[in-house]
Design a protein around this motif. Structure first.
Motif, PDB file in Angstrom:
ATOM      1  N   VAL A 194       0.876  -1.172   0.000  1.00 47.11           N
ATOM      2  CA  VAL A 194       0.000   0.000   0.000  1.00 47.11           C
ATOM      3  C   VAL A 194       0.911   1.218   0.000  1.00 47.11           C
ATOM      4  O   VAL A 194       1.740   1.376   0.896  1.00 47.11           O
ATOM      5  CB  VAL A 194      -0.923   0.020   1.239  1.00 47.11           C
ATOM      6  N   ALA A 195       0.775   2.053  -1.028  1.00 49.81           N
ATOM      7  CA  ALA A 195       1.620   3.243  -1.143  1.00 49.81           C
ATOM      8  C   ALA A 195       0.924   4.245  -2.054  1.00 49.81           C
ATOM      9  O   ALA A 195       0.063   3.872  -2.856  1.00 49.81           O
ATOM     10  CB  ALA A 195       2.985   2.875  -1.698  1.00 49.81           C
ATOM     11  N   PRO A 196       1.286   5.508  -1.956  1.00 50.49           N
ATOM     12  CA  PRO A 196       0.637   6.528  -2.789  1.00 50.49           C
ATOM     13  C   PRO A 196       1.038   6.425  -4.262  1.00 50.49           C
ATOM     14  O   PRO A 196       2.031   5.784  -4.610  1.00 50.49           O
ATOM     15  CB  PRO A 196       1.124   7.847  -2.181  1.00 50.49           C
ATOM     16  N   ALA A 197       0.262   7.092  -5.096  1.00 49.39           N
ATOM     17  CA  ALA A 197       0.543   7.124  -6.528  1.00 49.39           C
ATOM     18  C   ALA A 197       1.935   7.682  -6.782  1.00 49.39           C
ATOM     19  O   ALA A 197       2.379   8.608  -6.100  1.00 49.39           O
ATOM     20  CB  ALA A 197      -0.501   7.984  -7.238  1.00 49.39           C
ATOM     21  N   GLY A 198       2.627   7.094  -7.741  1.00 49.64           N
ATOM     22  CA  GLY A 198       3.942   7.586  -8.125  1.00 49.64           C
ATOM     23  C   GLY A 198       5.079   7.129  -7.232  1.00 49.64           C
ATOM     24  O   GLY A 198       6.200   7.597  -7.360  1.00 49.64           O
ATOM     25  N   SER A 199       4.810   6.188  -6.327  1.00 48.92           N
ATOM     26  CA  SER A 199       5.842   5.755  -5.378  1.00 48.92           C
ATOM     27  C   SER A 199       6.667   4.574  -5.873  1.00 48.92           C
ATOM     28  O   SER A 199       7.602   4.151  -5.196  1.00 48.92           O
ATOM     29  CB  SER A 199       5.204   5.410  -4.036  1.00 48.92           C
ATOM     30  N   GLY A 200       6.317   4.021  -7.036  1.00 53.82           N
ATOM     31  CA  GLY A 200       7.088   2.909  -7.592  1.00 53.82           C
ATOM     32  C   GLY A 200       6.535   1.536  -7.296  1.00 53.82           C
ATOM     33  O   GLY A 200       7.250   0.541  -7.387  1.00 53.82           O
ATOM     34  N   LYS A 201       5.256   1.449  -6.949  1.00 52.76           N
ATOM     35  CA  LYS A 201       4.642   0.153  -6.643  1.00 52.76           C
ATOM     36  C   LYS A 201       4.746  -0.801  -7.828  1.00 52.76           C
ATOM     37  O   LYS A 201       5.167  -1.947  -7.661  1.00 52.76           O
ATOM     38  CB  LYS A 201       3.162   0.320  -6.274  1.00 52.76           C
ATOM     39  N   THR A 202       4.367  -0.333  -9.007  1.00 50.05           N
ATOM     40  CA  THR A 202       4.354  -1.200 -10.181  1.00 50.05           C
ATOM     41  C   THR A 202       5.760  -1.708 -10.493  1.00 50.05           C
ATOM     42  O   THR A 202       5.956  -2.903 -10.734  1.00 50.05           O
ATOM     43  CB  THR A 202       3.750  -0.479 -11.401  1.00 50.05           C
ATOM     44  N   GLN A 203       6.739  -0.835 -10.461  1.00 52.64           N
ATOM     45  CA  GLN A 203       8.122  -1.239 -10.728  1.00 52.64           C
ATOM     46  C   GLN A 203       8.568  -2.314  -9.736  1.00 52.64           C
ATOM     47  O   GLN A 203       9.164  -3.322 -10.122  1.00 52.64           O
ATOM     48  CB  GLN A 203       9.059  -0.042 -10.634  1.00 52.64           C
TER      49      GLN A 203
END
Length: 84
Positions: free
Chosen positions: A21-30
């Motif tokens: 769980v993290a905010p948008a643009g934090s690199g979750k997908t990567q």
């Protein structure tokens, strides 16, 4: 872009399941893409990989990036299941 400390924790985690769980643009997908490809490279069959996302747009992005990075690394990730 190199992974930051939080992303590295996800990538290197060897637990069978994780929740990120993290905010948008934090690199979750990567981080998720690198974790999936790392596990497949270690011998986990791609058909045993399930990734759940929060919406269809996130799913689309993840599938595209997973396919792209898998091609770059010479890994067959086509049997992975990515769903919402």
């Amino acid at each position: 872009m190199p992974a930051d400390a939080h992303q590295k924790r996800v990538i290197e985690c060897r637990s069978r399941t994780i929740r990120m769980v993290a905010p948008a643009g934090s690199g979750k997908t990567q981080a998720i893409v690198e974790r999936v490809l790392g596990r497949i490279a270690e011998g986990v069959p791609a058909e045993r990989v399930l990734v759940l996302t929060f919406d269809r747009a996130a799913r689309r992005s993840l599938v595209e990036r997973l396919a792209s990075r898998a091609r770059e690394r010479g890994i067959d990730a086509s049997a992975c299941t990515v769903s919402t």
